[in-house]
Scaffold this active site. Structure first.
Site, PDB file in Angstrom:
ATOM      1  N   ASP A  15       0.832  -1.196   0.000  1.00 13.03           N
ATOM      2  CA  ASP A  15       0.000   0.000   0.000  1.00 13.03           C
ATOM      3  C   ASP A  15       0.878   1.261   0.000  1.00 13.03           C
ATOM      4  O   ASP A  15       1.666   1.455  -0.919  1.00 13.03           O
ATOM      5  CB  ASP A  15      -0.948  -0.068   1.202  1.00 13.03           C
ATOM      6  CG  ASP A  15      -2.059   0.957   1.183  1.00 13.03           C
ATOM      7  OD1 ASP A  15      -1.760   2.140   1.402  1.00 13.03           O
ATOM      8  OD2 ASP A  15      -3.215   0.592   0.967  1.00 13.03           O
ATOM      9  N   GLY A  24      -7.300 -10.792   0.895  1.00 16.66           N
ATOM     10  CA  GLY A  24      -7.616  -9.414   0.608  1.00 16.66           C
ATOM     11  C   GLY A  24      -6.425  -8.491   0.702  1.00 16.66           C
ATOM     12  O   GLY A  24      -5.293  -8.859   0.369  1.00 16.66           O
ATOM     13  N   HIS A  25      -6.674  -7.284   1.197  1.00 18.64           N
ATOM     14  CA  HIS A  25      -5.678  -6.211   1.190  1.00 18.64           C
ATOM     15  C   HIS A  25      -4.563  -6.456   2.208  1.00 18.64           C
ATOM     16  O   HIS A  25      -3.387  -6.262   1.916  1.00 18.64           O
ATOM     17  CB  HIS A  25      -6.396  -4.889   1.492  1.00 18.64           C
ATOM     18  CG  HIS A  25      -5.532  -3.683   1.389  1.00 18.64           C
ATOM     19  ND1 HIS A  25      -4.993  -3.246   0.194  1.00 18.64           N
ATOM     20  CD2 HIS A  25      -5.123  -2.787   2.325  1.00 18.64           C
ATOM     21  CE1 HIS A  25      -4.293  -2.150   0.398  1.00 18.64           C
ATOM     22  NE2 HIS A  25      -4.345  -1.851   1.685  1.00 18.64           N
ATOM     23  N   PHE A  26      -4.926  -6.859   3.422  1.00 20.27           N
ATOM     24  CA  PHE A  26      -3.943  -7.095   4.478  1.00 20.27           C
ATOM     25  C   PHE A  26      -3.710  -8.593   4.609  1.00 20.27           C
ATOM     26  O   PHE A  26      -4.164  -9.260   5.541  1.00 20.27           O
ATOM     27  CB  PHE A  26      -4.422  -6.484   5.795  1.00 20.27           C
ATOM     28  CG  PHE A  26      -4.282  -4.988   5.857  1.00 20.27           C
ATOM     29  CD1 PHE A  26      -3.034  -4.390   5.862  1.00 20.27           C
ATOM     30  CD2 PHE A  26      -5.399  -4.167   5.893  1.00 20.27           C
ATOM     31  CE1 PHE A  26      -2.888  -3.012   5.917  1.00 20.27           C
ATOM     32  CE2 PHE A  26      -5.274  -2.788   5.953  1.00 20.27           C
ATOM     33  CZ  PHE A  26      -4.020  -2.209   5.962  1.00 20.27           C
TER      34      PHE A  26
END
Length: 285
Positions: free
Chosen positions: A100, A261-263
């Site tokens: 990120d 997902g993202h994390f």
């Protein structure tokens, strides 16, 4: 694992450190709205073979967070302080692991000192126009282009506990794997007085990361630095096209899409560790 601070350009920068100082160095660069806290379980797993450093950027985690009236928050500024910390620690050769917001920080480190980068690991950290999920990023681009009462509410909502919880839980099939400590910890930190304005300043500045992408891509081609992309395939902020894109420029790029997902470290730590150990063992040995 040790928890330390260093004074860089007059600001206290917090960082986590583990492993032997003579081992190959790995610098872990966190995302948003979290901090080096996101690496709390990965760091001990790497410390047997590597010198691991995970800083908190200014305005994040346990680092100083001067108000926006006293410090101009840009990715250039955060990268400069991060670079200063690595200089303070005497690191002149290291691998970067970016996620990120860690990606634009890491890309600046690589472009400033390409000779220092021994390897690149990107975990849901974009370096291409590919992969920006339109539904998430359209409000961010609109706010950056015209900050004001019409565009700010959509991005300010991203600082709510519900939005941060969504970042951790979307795309994860077994939600019991995700500790509520994650989103509550992050929300408490962004809820500190004045921190919302810090986060909004960086959202406005994010568009200025995109012109760096061609320079990063040239760096990947000319340096032939080893690259691992390990990516949550269900991420609704940075989609899997962003992972595949690295194979266009990085020689023998290793790309793995994981059903998360993202994390990703919260749900698939052991899977990421396996790919990471194999990659680092091959390229840093």
């Amino acid at each position: 694992m040790c928890h330390r601070t260093a004074t860089i350009d007059g600001y206290e920068i917090f960082y986590r450190e583990a492993g032997h100082a003579d081992a190959p160095a790995v610098v872990l660069l966190h995302g948003c709205p979290t901090s080096s806290f996101m690496f709390r379980e990965l760091i001990p797993l790497l410390a047997d073979n590597y010198h691991v450093i995970a800083p908190d950027y200014l305005g994040f985690g346990y680092s100083d967070a001067p108000p926006v009236a006293e410090f101009t928050y840009t990715f250039d500024a955060l990268a400069k302080l991060t670079s200063g910390l690595l200089d303070y620690l005497g690191l002149n050769r290291y691998a970067i692991y970016v996620q990120d917001y860690g990606a634009p920080i890491g890309w600046r480190l690589a472009l400033q000192h390409p000779e220092r980068i021994s390897a690149v690991v990107t975990q849901n950290g974009n370096g291409y126009e590919d992969g920006f999920v339109e539904s998430f990023w359209t409000p961010v681009w609109a706010y950056a282009a015209d900050p004001g009462p019409d565009t700010e509410p959509a991005v300010r909502a991203a600082l709510s506990v519900e939005a941060i919880q969504w970042l951790y839980t979307h795309g994860v099939s077994d939600l019991s794997l995700i500790s509520p400590d994650t989103w509550n910890h992050d929300h408490a930190l962004v809820s500190r007085e004045g921190n919302d304005e810090i986060q909004l300043a960086l959202m406005r500045d994010y568009q200025n990361n995109r012109p760096l992408y061609p320079l990063l891509q040239k760096f990947l081609r000319t340096s032939e630095v080893p690259l691992l992309a390990v990516w949550g395939r269900n991420d609704k902020t940075f989609g899997p096209a962003g992972a595949h894109a690295f194979a266009r420029d990085a020689k023998d790029a290793e790309v793995h899409l994981i059903n998360g997902g993202h994390f990703l470290l919260e749900s698939h730590l052991s899977v990421v560790e396996g790919y990471l150990r194999g990659f680092l063992g091959r390229v840093l040995s």
